[in-house]
Design a protein around this motif. Sequence first.
Motif, PDB file in Angstrom:
ATOM      1  N   UNK A 196     -54.721  -0.440 103.215  1.00 25.66           N
ATOM      2  CA  UNK A 196     -54.815   0.531 102.036  1.00 25.66           C
ATOM      3  C   UNK A 196     -53.591   1.483 102.154  1.00 25.66           C
ATOM      4  N   UNK A 197     -53.193   1.931 103.360  1.00 17.82           N
ATOM      5  CA  UNK A 197     -52.126   2.905 103.382  1.00 17.82           C
ATOM      6  C   UNK A 197     -50.638   2.447 102.928  1.00 17.82           C
ATOM      7  N   UNK A 198     -50.667   0.997 103.164  1.00 14.99           N
ATOM      8  CA  UNK A 198     -49.675   0.302 102.920  1.00 14.99           C
ATOM      9  C   UNK A 198     -49.392   0.197 101.283  1.00 14.99           C
ATOM     10  N   UNK A 199     -50.530  -0.234 100.841  1.00 19.42           N
ATOM     11  CA  UNK A 199     -50.524  -0.524  99.101  1.00 19.42           C
ATOM     12  C   UNK A 199     -50.198   0.831  98.612  1.00 19.42           C
ATOM     13  N   UNK A 200     -50.797   1.963  99.200  1.00 18.29           N
ATOM     14  CA  UNK A 200     -50.491   3.217  98.601  1.00 18.29           C
ATOM     15  C   UNK A 200     -49.000   3.685  98.507  1.00 18.29           C
ATOM     16  N   UNK A 201     -48.135   3.106  99.650  1.00 18.05           N
ATOM     17  CA  UNK A 201     -46.954   3.331  99.659  1.00 18.05           C
ATOM     18  C   UNK A 201     -45.966   2.363  99.235  1.00 18.05           C
ATOM     19  N   UNK A 202     -46.797   1.261  98.772  1.00 20.44           N
ATOM     20  CA  UNK A 202     -46.104   0.078  97.960  1.00 20.44           C
ATOM     21  C   UNK A 202     -45.314  -0.980  99.149  1.00 20.44           C
ATOM     22  N   UNK A 203     -45.861  -1.105 100.140  1.00 18.60           N
ATOM     23  CA  UNK A 203     -45.242  -1.971 101.075  1.00 18.60           C
ATOM     24  C   UNK A 203     -46.029  -3.425 101.180  1.00 18.60           C
TER      25      UNK A 203
END
Length: 108
Positions: free
Chosen positions: A101-108
Amino acid sequence: MAAIGDEDSITGLLLAGIGHIDSHQRKNFLVVDAKTPLAAVEDAFNEFTKRKDIAIILINQHIAEEIRPLIDEHDQAFPTILEIPSKDHPYDPEKDSVLKRVRRLFGE
């Protein structure tokens, strides 16, 4: 706090003092072994996510993999679901739902 895990993990957490049985005889932990049906794990997870007295659910990552669709559906801030390693199964950050989820938030 609640926990779903193998016997060693739950024993350690209970010795640390997180174990609780409320007035309705509901436990805040589930010991999972090879004989535990998947439905029991799913039921415990669903119960823990609905209880107002639980803010954090600790779950062994290898058990979380078995109920991954349920974990991915959980979109509430509380209870927070934290995947932890076990003695026999190392932690893999690529499988962790929080890190995804964190990666999705930062567009990774």
